[in-house]
Design a protein around this motif. Sequence first.
Motif, PDB file in Angstrom:
ATOM      1  N   ASN A  41      44.113  22.516  43.122  1.00 37.40           N
ATOM      2  CA  ASN A  41      43.103  22.825  42.097  1.00 37.40           C
ATOM      3  C   ASN A  41      43.633  23.735  40.991  1.00 37.40           C
ATOM      4  N   HIS A  42      44.927  24.070  41.040  1.00 42.50           N
ATOM      5  CA  HIS A  42      45.613  24.845  40.010  1.00 42.50           C
ATOM      6  C   HIS A  42      45.150  26.297  39.932  1.00 42.50           C
ATOM      7  N   ARG A  43      44.388  26.771  40.907  1.00 40.35           N
ATOM      8  CA  ARG A  43      43.876  28.141  40.870  1.00 40.35           C
ATOM      9  C   ARG A  43      44.994  29.135  41.155  1.00 40.35           C
ATOM     10  N   VAL A  44      45.127  30.128  40.279  1.00 35.06           N
ATOM     11  CA  VAL A  44      46.129  31.170  40.419  1.00 35.06           C
ATOM     12  C   VAL A  44      45.407  32.499  40.614  1.00 35.06           C
ATOM     13  N   THR A  45      45.829  33.236  41.637  1.00 34.04           N
ATOM     14  CA  THR A  45      45.269  34.567  41.863  1.00 34.04           C
ATOM     15  C   THR A  45      46.407  35.570  41.976  1.00 34.04           C
ATOM     16  N   ARG A  96      49.368  30.412  43.964  1.00 28.15           N
ATOM     17  CA  ARG A  96      48.771  29.262  43.267  1.00 28.15           C
ATOM     18  C   ARG A  96      48.360  28.237  44.303  1.00 28.15           C
ATOM     19  N   SER A 119      49.303  29.456  34.400  1.00 31.27           N
ATOM     20  CA  SER A 119      47.934  29.925  34.620  1.00 31.27           C
ATOM     21  C   SER A 119      47.085  28.813  35.228  1.00 31.27           C
ATOM     22  N   SER A 120      45.854  29.137  35.584  1.00 29.81           N
ATOM     23  CA  SER A 120      44.937  28.129  36.113  1.00 29.81           C
ATOM     24  C   SER A 120      44.652  27.038  35.094  1.00 29.81           C
ATOM     25  N   ASP A 134      46.973  25.815  33.305  1.00 31.17           N
ATOM     26  CA  ASP A 134      48.291  25.181  33.190  1.00 31.17           C
ATOM     27  C   ASP A 134      49.079  25.624  31.963  1.00 31.17           C
TER      28      ASP A 134
END
Length: 105
Positions: free
Chosen positions: A78-82, A74, A29-30, A32
Amino acid sequence: DIVLYDRDVDGNGVFDEPGSTNLALVSASSADVRGNANSYYPVVSDGGRFVTFLSVATNLVSGVTDGRIHVYTREVANHRVTVVGEAPAASVQRIANGVEYRPGR
């Protein structure tokens, strides 16, 4: 799990310099948090900024709780997950049967 091994973290074109490599968990996930189910078939963008993959995990993005195979992207820095969408029915059957997934087939 899907991981990304960056051999040139500083982007200077010299690979495997001491202290300049990174191993990152992508199927998380965002925040982590590791995905709670399988992830498949990662595709890394040119330059390694994005990784797109399939997963049945229900904890990568809030609101996805149905246990179906979804397509995720991902952004590594910036670790952003969509969630991009749900995998097509044909791909779901191929994965369930243990057959290699190839988009467009």
